[in-house]
Design a protein around this motif. Structure first.
Motif, PDB file in Angstrom:
ATOM      1  N   VAL A 183      -3.932   3.494 -14.314  1.00 24.71           N
ATOM      2  CA  VAL A 183      -4.463   3.492 -12.954  1.00 24.71           C
ATOM      3  C   VAL A 183      -5.025   4.862 -12.607  1.00 24.71           C
ATOM      4  O   VAL A 183      -6.143   4.989 -12.068  1.00 24.71           O
ATOM      5  CB  VAL A 183      -3.382   3.070 -11.945  1.00 24.71           C
ATOM      6  N   GLU A 184      -4.275   5.895 -12.938  1.00 28.58           N
ATOM      7  CA  GLU A 184      -4.716   7.249 -12.601  1.00 28.58           C
ATOM      8  C   GLU A 184      -5.996   7.632 -13.338  1.00 28.58           C
ATOM      9  O   GLU A 184      -6.815   8.412 -12.835  1.00 28.58           O
ATOM     10  CB  GLU A 184      -3.610   8.251 -12.914  1.00 28.58           C
ATOM     11  N   GLN A 218       0.805  -1.218   0.000  1.00 29.49           N
ATOM     12  CA  GLN A 218       0.000   0.000   0.000  1.00 29.49           C
ATOM     13  C   GLN A 218       0.838   1.268   0.000  1.00 29.49           C
ATOM     14  O   GLN A 218       0.370   2.322  -0.451  1.00 29.49           O
ATOM     15  CB  GLN A 218      -0.954  -0.015   1.200  1.00 29.49           C
ATOM     16  N   GLU A 226      -1.848  -4.034  -7.514  1.00 34.62           N
ATOM     17  CA  GLU A 226      -1.256  -4.591  -6.300  1.00 34.62           C
ATOM     18  C   GLU A 226      -1.378  -6.110  -6.275  1.00 34.62           C
ATOM     19  O   GLU A 226      -0.446  -6.812  -5.852  1.00 34.62           O
ATOM     20  CB  GLU A 226      -1.933  -3.995  -5.065  1.00 34.62           C
ATOM     21  N   LEU A 279       2.960   4.039  -7.315  1.00 31.38           N
ATOM     22  CA  LEU A 279       2.414   3.452  -8.534  1.00 31.38           C
ATOM     23  C   LEU A 279       3.519   3.103  -9.517  1.00 31.38           C
ATOM     24  O   LEU A 279       3.482   2.056 -10.164  1.00 31.38           O
ATOM     25  CB  LEU A 279       1.434   4.427  -9.195  1.00 31.38           C
ATOM     26  N   THR A 320      -7.544  -0.558 -11.815  1.00 33.02           N
ATOM     27  CA  THR A 320      -7.576  -0.164 -10.407  1.00 33.02           C
ATOM     28  C   THR A 320      -6.226  -0.413  -9.755  1.00 33.02           C
ATOM     29  O   THR A 320      -5.478  -1.303 -10.164  1.00 33.02           O
ATOM     30  CB  THR A 320      -8.650  -0.945  -9.630  1.00 33.02           C
ATOM     31  N   ARG A 321      -5.925   0.366  -8.742  1.00 36.79           N
ATOM     32  CA  ARG A 321      -4.681   0.130  -8.009  1.00 36.79           C
ATOM     33  C   ARG A 321      -4.701  -1.246  -7.363  1.00 36.79           C
ATOM     34  O   ARG A 321      -3.676  -1.930  -7.310  1.00 36.79           O
ATOM     35  CB  ARG A 321      -4.469   1.210  -6.945  1.00 36.79           C
TER      36      ARG A 321
END
Length: 547
Positions: A320-321, A7, A331, A11, A326-327
């Motif tokens: 992603v931005e 977390q 991940e 990015l 999605t982040r």
């Protein structure tokens, strides 16, 4: 892998971990063999040390050089790298100094008369390749190829497959993975959802497979299920269009294929990696940015050989931005990559660090390489695969002659590791009187038979991605017919493609022996030639056997 540890990772760092770039195994930039695909030393160091890419794919150089290069690269990395190579025929296929096996389809040749023996040899082969990879610091095998090669005209899979039927391919696949799992390296089943029934090279264009779901489940997907059941670590996508699975997107870009089918229906929870994104099937149509983003959207974890690594990372960050990815999805991809790394980063040849469990790093030494590479047991496995997969036609031994021709044809003689001055194909026939050496390749002007001379014709022809073999096969057929028509042909040996052997042998007169080996390596040349030639000591005085 607990996602909580990701977390606080930026990015850009997350995106970089999904990227695998290609470089040479050689140590110096003037040794780059494919500069359009391979990054130079300064750029490589920047990508590893500053950008934080996740891995490197290697090609070229000796095992000792590659071992040093891997040590150097791992020393630059904050997060240990995945180091991989296409080593379907062993470390020695790409890096001289290690064991070089016949192509995987040789095991299908063994299975034709003894499936259990083929399974045992496949397990030994997987273990040898994994152990030798580990010895030089490589931790990710881009093998096994589990495509079912049921199209003889397939230009890109061909003898790289374990066979032509799903049952045989599945059994050998499971055995190979079981063997490799004796060592802490990653294995990869490729090319999902199955590249065996294509007649187009995906390096050049996008092939289409029109089979329905029942056929795909029965044939193409079966070996992947066997690989997943055996715990394969990664699955590589194929650049294909399979309308029954997704009418709109190529498989690499298809969420229906990569996520719904592979992860959902088939239950695979390991790493999904693209085939090289520089391949024409993708790069020429979609470009760098869209090919990378579409792959991530589809559910892929690792981007192999993007056209531009930095541009690929920027594309993922922007996706992603902008909300296209999605982040959390990114991940999850990195978590799968890091879970894989945890399994192998403490292998000998890799430094400790973020994933260490206390196993000490074992530095590369000459003694270590000599003790772990190209060992006698590995050579025995190679020889067993070669011997048990040989095919014959009109078989009888060739008697010695007084002054014969040894005519060798291969695709290219430039930088050939197969037809050097010490190759058995060159050195053994003269012992039986075939002393006049002639070497021919696709760059040779049209060959003419000339003076009548008893001739042994040796052909080194196999499936050839990027270039195809049609010209070489036509050249071989023309030479063969000349020798037959002028009654100069004493025997034919073909190393490589069983499909070419099946095509040429019906042309032979009954009295002409022929032998086939899947392998083109020195061991294969030696074994085949020793079998097809009558022992000199027993026949040298037999004048009736001479031309």
């Amino acid at each position: 892998m607990d996602l909580a540890c990701l977390q606080n990772v930026s990015l850009k760092k997350l995106a970089a971990q999904t990227i695998v770039v290609r470089t040479t195994g050689f140590l110096f930039d003037d040794q780059l063999q494919y500069p359009q695909w391979e990054v130079d030393a300064a750029r490589l160091k920047h990508l590893i040390q500053d950008v934080g890419i996740g891995g490197v794919i290697l090609l070229g150089a000796s095992t000792a050089e590659v071992a040093l290069k891997i040590e150097q690269m791992q020393g630059w990395a904050e997060v240990p790298l995945l180091i991989c190579a296409d080593i379907e025929e062993g470390i020695g296929q790409r890096f001289p100094g290690a064991t070089w096996f016949p192509p995987p389809m040789a095991l299908a040749g063994v299975a034709k008369h003894d499936l259990n023996q083929a399974i045992a040899l496949a397990e030994q082969m997987g273990a040898v390749i994994a152990q030798e990879a580990l010895a030089i610091g490589m931790n990710w095998l881009l093998t096994p190829t589990v495509d079912v090669n049921n199209n003889p005209d397939n230009p890109v899979i061909n003898v790289r497959a374990f066979g032509e039927t799903p049952d045989v391919v599945s059994a050998i696949t499971a055995a190979y993975i079981r063997g490799a799992q004796q060592f802490p390296v990653l294995t990869t089943a490729k090319h999902f959802p199955g590249h065996g029934d294509t007649a187009i090279d995906s390096h050049l264009a996008l092939p289409t497979i029109d089979h329905d779901l029942d056929r795909l489940n029965a044939v193409e997907l079966a070996p992947f299920r066997a690989a997943i059941a055996m715990g394969v670590d990664a699955v590589m996508s194929a650049h294909l269009h399979v309308p029954a699975l997704d009418a709109e997107y190529p498989t690499t870009f298809s969420r229906k294929v990569m996520t719904d089918l592979l992860r959902g229906e088939m239950g695979f929870d390991g790493v999904i990696v693209t085939d090289a994104l520089v391949m024409g099937a993708i790069a020429d149509r979609y470009g760098n940015v869209e090919s990378v983003v579409q792959s991530i959207i589809a559910g892929v974890d690792v981007i192999l050989m993007p056209v531009d690594a930095v541009g690929a990372i920027e594309a993922i960050v922007q996706a992603v931005e902008s909300g296209r990815v999605t982040r959390e999805q990114l991940e999850q991809a990195v978590a799968r990559i890091w879970t894989a790394k945890q399994k192998v980063v403490n292998s000998p040849g890799l430094p400790g660090g973020q994933f260490t469990t206390g196993r000490p790093h074992q530095p590369i030494t000459a003694d270590r390489l000599i003790q772990q590479l190209a060992q006698p047991a590995a050579a025995q496995t190679v020889e067993a695969i070669v011997r048990e997969s040989i095919a014959t036609h009109n078989f009888q031994q060739i008697q010695p002659v007084t002054n014969g021709r040894n005519l060798i044809l291969t695709d290219t003689l430039l930088d050939s590791r197969l037809v050097g001055r010490l190759a058995p194909a060159v050195t053994l026939p003269p012992h039986h009187g075939f002393r006049q050496l002639e070497l021919v390749d696709r760059n040779t002007p049209e060959w003419r038979a000339g003076k009548l001379v008893p001739t042994v014709l040796q052909l080194l022809i196999r499936g050839n991605p990027l270039r195809g073999i049609q010209e070489t096969v036509a050249q071989a057929k023309a030479i063969l017919m000349q020798l037959i028509e002028t009654q100069q042909l004493a025997g034919l040996v073909l190393y490589g493609s069983p499909y070419v052997f099946e095509m040429l042998t019906p042309l032979l007169p009954d009295r002409i022996p022929a032998m086939f080996s899947y392998g083109q390596i020195e061991a294969a040349q030696t074994i085949v030639l020793q079998q097809i030639f009558s022992p000199v000591e027993a026949s040298v005085n037999n004048k009736e056997g001479m031309f």
